[in-house]
Scaffold this motif. Structure first.
Motif, PDB file in Angstrom:
ATOM      1  N   ARG A 142       0.713  -1.196   0.031  1.00  0.00           N
ATOM      2  CA  ARG A 142      -0.138   0.066   0.181  1.00  0.00           C
ATOM      3  C   ARG A 142       0.788   1.295  -0.080  1.00  0.00           C
ATOM      4  NH1 ARG A 142      -2.327  -0.644   4.535  1.00  0.00           N
ATOM      5  NH2 ARG A 142      -3.641  -2.183   3.808  1.00  0.00           N
ATOM      6  N   LEU A 143       1.932   1.184   0.727  1.00  0.00           N
ATOM      7  CA  LEU A 143       2.812   2.258   0.908  1.00  0.00           C
ATOM      8  C   LEU A 143       3.510   2.678  -0.547  1.00  0.00           C
ATOM      9  CD1 LEU A 143       4.028   4.914   2.493  1.00  0.00           C
ATOM     10  CD2 LEU A 143       5.748   3.204   3.509  1.00  0.00           C
ATOM     11  N   PHE A 144       3.997   1.437  -1.064  1.00  0.00           N
ATOM     12  CA  PHE A 144       4.642   1.553  -2.258  1.00  0.00           C
ATOM     13  C   PHE A 144       3.667   2.257  -3.367  1.00  0.00           C
ATOM     14  CE2 PHE A 144       7.634  -1.952  -1.938  1.00  0.00           C
ATOM     15  CZ  PHE A 144       8.583  -1.543  -2.588  1.00  0.00           C
ATOM     16  N   ALA A 145       2.290   2.072  -3.309  1.00  0.00           N
ATOM     17  CA  ALA A 145       1.416   2.347  -4.231  1.00  0.00           C
ATOM     18  C   ALA A 145       1.212   4.194  -3.821  1.00  0.00           C
ATOM     19  CB  ALA A 145       0.083   1.883  -4.118  1.00  0.00           C
ATOM     20  N   GLU A 146       1.309   4.354  -2.708  1.00  0.00           N
ATOM     21  CA  GLU A 146       0.968   5.704  -2.249  1.00  0.00           C
ATOM     22  C   GLU A 146       2.264   6.691  -2.516  1.00  0.00           C
ATOM     23  OE1 GLU A 146       0.863   5.466   1.915  1.00  0.00           O
ATOM     24  OE2 GLU A 146      -1.639   4.911   1.800  1.00  0.00           O
ATOM     25  N   ARG A 147       3.279   5.974  -2.745  1.00  0.00           N
ATOM     26  CA  ARG A 147       4.584   6.918  -2.869  1.00  0.00           C
ATOM     27  C   ARG A 147       4.870   6.742  -4.465  1.00  0.00           C
ATOM     28  NH1 ARG A 147       5.608   9.990   0.636  1.00  0.00           N
ATOM     29  NH2 ARG A 147       7.822  10.220  -0.285  1.00  0.00           N
ATOM     30  N   SER A 148       3.986   6.324  -5.251  1.00  0.00           N
ATOM     31  CA  SER A 148       4.187   6.304  -6.729  1.00  0.00           C
ATOM     32  C   SER A 148       3.344   7.001  -7.515  1.00  0.00           C
ATOM     33  CB  SER A 148       4.145   4.769  -7.225  1.00  0.00           C
ATOM     34  OG  SER A 148       4.465   4.788  -8.529  1.00  0.00           O
ATOM     35  N   HIS A 149       3.767   7.700  -8.714  1.00  0.00           N
ATOM     36  CA  HIS A 149       2.952   8.332  -9.552  1.00  0.00           C
ATOM     37  C   HIS A 149       2.115   7.234 -10.313  1.00  0.00           C
ATOM     38  CE1 HIS A 149       1.710  11.485 -12.503  1.00  0.00           C
ATOM     39  NE2 HIS A 149       2.135  10.733 -13.473  1.00  0.00           N
ATOM     40  N   ARG A 150       2.513   5.986 -10.796  1.00  0.00           N
ATOM     41  CA  ARG A 150       1.566   5.272 -11.580  1.00  0.00           C
ATOM     42  C   ARG A 150       1.796   4.070 -10.806  1.00  0.00           C
ATOM     43  NH1 ARG A 150       3.212   3.674 -16.976  1.00  0.00           N
ATOM     44  NH2 ARG A 150       5.186   4.235 -16.647  1.00  0.00           N
ATOM     45  N   VAL A 151       0.565   3.085 -10.646  1.00  0.00           N
ATOM     46  CA  VAL A 151       0.516   1.939 -10.328  1.00  0.00           C
ATOM     47  C   VAL A 151       0.169   0.881 -11.262  1.00  0.00           C
ATOM     48  CG1 VAL A 151      -0.482   0.400  -8.210  1.00  0.00           C
ATOM     49  CG2 VAL A 151      -0.086   2.808  -8.118  1.00  0.00           C
ATOM     50  N   ILE A 152       1.040  -0.177 -11.492  1.00  0.00           N
ATOM     51  CA  ILE A 152       0.787  -1.270 -12.450  1.00  0.00           C
ATOM     52  C   ILE A 152       0.437  -2.409 -11.646  1.00  0.00           C
ATOM     53  CG2 ILE A 152       1.665  -2.492 -14.357  1.00  0.00           C
ATOM     54  CD1 ILE A 152       3.212   0.013 -15.222  1.00  0.00           C
ATOM     55  N   VAL A 153      -0.290  -3.206 -11.740  1.00  0.00           N
ATOM     56  CA  VAL A 153      -0.486  -4.535 -10.902  1.00  0.00           C
ATOM     57  C   VAL A 153      -0.455  -5.555 -12.159  1.00  0.00           C
ATOM     58  CG1 VAL A 153      -2.306  -6.177 -10.256  1.00  0.00           C
ATOM     59  CG2 VAL A 153      -2.372  -3.758  -9.445  1.00  0.00           C
ATOM     60  N   VAL A 154       0.599  -6.702 -11.656  1.00  0.00           N
ATOM     61  CA  VAL A 154       0.777  -7.650 -12.606  1.00  0.00           C
ATOM     62  C   VAL A 154       0.201  -9.108 -11.784  1.00  0.00           C
ATOM     63  CG1 VAL A 154       2.571  -6.906 -13.835  1.00  0.00           C
ATOM     64  CG2 VAL A 154       3.165  -7.725 -11.549  1.00  0.00           C
ATOM     65  N   THR A 155      -0.506  -9.691 -12.464  1.00  0.00           N
ATOM     66  CA  THR A 155      -1.145 -10.990 -12.120  1.00  0.00           C
ATOM     67  C   THR A 155      -1.709 -11.853 -13.015  1.00  0.00           C
ATOM     68  OG1 THR A 155      -2.844 -11.762 -10.422  1.00  0.00           O
ATOM     69  CG2 THR A 155      -3.382  -9.765 -11.830  1.00  0.00           C
ATOM     70  N   ASP A 156      -1.609 -13.181 -13.039  1.00  0.00           N
ATOM     71  CA  ASP A 156      -2.224 -13.916 -13.891  1.00  0.00           C
ATOM     72  C   ASP A 156      -3.637 -14.074 -13.385  1.00  0.00           C
ATOM     73  OD1 ASP A 156      -2.839 -16.734 -12.189  1.00  0.00           O
ATOM     74  OD2 ASP A 156      -0.736 -16.020 -11.517  1.00  0.00           O
ATOM     75  N   SER A 157      -4.476 -14.655 -14.429  1.00  0.00           N
ATOM     76  CA  SER A 157      -5.876 -14.534 -14.481  1.00  0.00           C
ATOM     77  C   SER A 157      -6.570 -15.424 -13.411  1.00  0.00           C
ATOM     78  CB  SER A 157      -6.629 -14.971 -16.038  1.00  0.00           C
ATOM     79  OG  SER A 157      -6.151 -16.175 -16.324  1.00  0.00           O
ATOM     80  N   SER A 158      -5.652 -16.307 -12.853  1.00  0.00           N
ATOM     81  CA  SER A 158      -6.052 -16.925 -11.635  1.00  0.00           C
ATOM     82  C   SER A 158      -6.563 -16.137 -10.627  1.00  0.00           C
ATOM     83  CB  SER A 158      -5.072 -18.317 -11.378  1.00  0.00           C
ATOM     84  OG  SER A 158      -4.148 -17.757 -10.632  1.00  0.00           O
ATOM     85  N   LYS A 159      -5.697 -15.169 -10.333  1.00  0.00           N
ATOM     86  CA  LYS A 159      -6.083 -14.306  -9.540  1.00  0.00           C
ATOM     87  C   LYS A 159      -7.384 -13.316  -9.334  1.00  0.00           C
ATOM     88  CE  LYS A 159      -2.030 -15.540  -7.585  1.00  0.00           C
ATOM     89  NZ  LYS A 159      -0.972 -14.720  -7.677  1.00  0.00           N
ATOM     90  N   MET A 160      -8.000 -13.246 -10.558  1.00  0.00           N
ATOM     91  CA  MET A 160      -8.965 -12.497 -10.853  1.00  0.00           C
ATOM     92  C   MET A 160     -10.375 -12.841 -10.176  1.00  0.00           C
ATOM     93  SD  MET A 160      -8.104  -9.930 -12.737  1.00  0.00           S
ATOM     94  CE  MET A 160      -6.565  -9.757 -13.729  1.00  0.00           C
ATOM     95  N   GLY A 161     -11.052 -12.023  -9.338  1.00  0.00           N
ATOM     96  CA  GLY A 161     -12.150 -12.252  -8.539  1.00  0.00           C
ATOM     97  C   GLY A 161     -11.910 -13.261  -7.170  1.00  0.00           C
ATOM     98  N   LYS A 162     -10.500 -13.280  -6.890  1.00  0.00           N
ATOM     99  CA  LYS A 162     -10.103 -13.851  -5.633  1.00  0.00           C
ATOM    100  C   LYS A 162      -9.938 -12.755  -4.641  1.00  0.00           C
ATOM    101  CE  LYS A 162      -9.680 -18.293  -7.464  1.00  0.00           C
ATOM    102  NZ  LYS A 162      -8.471 -18.932  -7.492  1.00  0.00           N
ATOM    103  N   ARG A 163     -10.191 -13.360  -3.440  1.00  0.00           N
ATOM    104  CA  ARG A 163      -9.864 -12.402  -2.203  1.00  0.00           C
ATOM    105  C   ARG A 163      -8.938 -13.139  -1.424  1.00  0.00           C
ATOM    106  NH1 ARG A 163     -15.917 -10.228  -0.200  1.00  0.00           N
ATOM    107  NH2 ARG A 163     -16.673  -9.659  -1.937  1.00  0.00           N
TER     108      ARG A 163
END
Length: 273
Positions: free
Chosen positions: A214-235
């Motif tokens: 979360r802090l990485f995201a707060e300190r950055s101008h752009r946020v890119i999430v990298v994830t394979d499709s198996s994580k979609m819809g997962k909690r």
């Protein structure tokens, strides 16, 4: 099948089911029950599962595979995702990377690009190394394995946060990590996640890792999430941030049209590979 392959397969089954039965596992892996019992005993000695009568169960409710056993899952997809994400980084950028198998592949893709003759690719890149032949990129990471791979790359300026190491993911966490991140400004952060939910956003299994991401995201101008499709819809257990904080999601082409549409509707650019 080698012992390492059996162990990876057993931990995969345990992550999916939460429990293992010796006879069922032996049938699935096409080995003897005695072999499975020995494997489970050895994994229990390493505190990677809990032995039970006739099988094993996972530690806790939310089971997390150690990084070294997750690296073989969706390997080709992760490499394609990593290459596409690396192309979004411009020469001269300050890049944040949290831990994980996909971000490790991103680090490798960035290292290869930075060391390539005449390197100067990337979105908006100016081309070539910095002034005086200096580093092409600056990478800030809390992942020890990523740091180990990049520290020998003179084309990359490496900044490693302090912190307490988590043996499962090789990530540094805690107040020391936060202290370093609070002192830097990032052009782009590339985050690996354990789950992506259209309502809750992106998540991690561990709350201490989530707070650092979360802090990485707060300190950055752009946020890119990298994830394979198996994580979609997962909690997962701990929330990192909402979709409103994410600019780009890079995933594989197996993502459903519905999931991609939800991300697009949230104002996120979706790149599939």
């Amino acid at each position: 099948m080698s012992k390492h392959e059996r162990w990876s397969a057993l931990l995969e089954l345990l992550a999916a089911e939460g429990r293992l039965d010796v006879e069922e596992a032996a049938t699935t892996l096409e080995v003897s029950a005695a072999t499975i019992r020995r494997d489970l005993d050895e994994l229990a000695e390493q505190q990677m599962l809990v032995r039970t009568r006739g099988g094993a169960i996972a530690h806790g409710v939310s089971y997390e595979l150690p990084l070294r056993y997750k690296s073989s899952r969706h390997a080709s997809e992760k490499q394609r995702i990593a290459a596409a994400a690396a192309d979004l980084v411009a020469d001269g950028d300050v890049v944040g990377l949290n831990g994980g198998t996909t971000t490790t592949e991103v680090a490798r893709a960035l290292a290869l690009r930075a060391s390539a003759p005449g390197s100067g690719g990337g979105a908006g890149a100016g081309g070539g190394p910095g002034p005086g032949g200096g580093p092409v990129l600056t990478v800030v990471t809390n992942a020890l394995n990523i740091a180990g791979e990049l520290t020998v790359r003179p084309q990359i300026k490496l900044v490693v946060t302090g912190g307490v190491a988590r043996p499962q993911t090789y990530e540094l966490v805690g107040p020391l990590t936060m202290g370093v991140l609070n002192e830097v400004v990032l052009d782009v952060v590339i985050l690996g996640v354990d789950g992506l939910d259209p309502q809750l956003g992106v998540m991690a299994h561990q709350e201490d890792e989530a707070s650092i991401s979360r802090l990485f995201a707060e300190r950055s101008h752009r946020v890119i999430v990298v994830t394979d499709s198996s994580k979609m819809g997962k909690r997962a257990f701990a929330r990192i941030c909402g979709l409103d904080r994410i600019d780009v999601v890079v995933t594989d082409s197996a993502i459903s049209a519905e999931a991609a549409g939800r991300l697009t509707d949230a104002g996120i650019k979706v790149i599939t590979v």
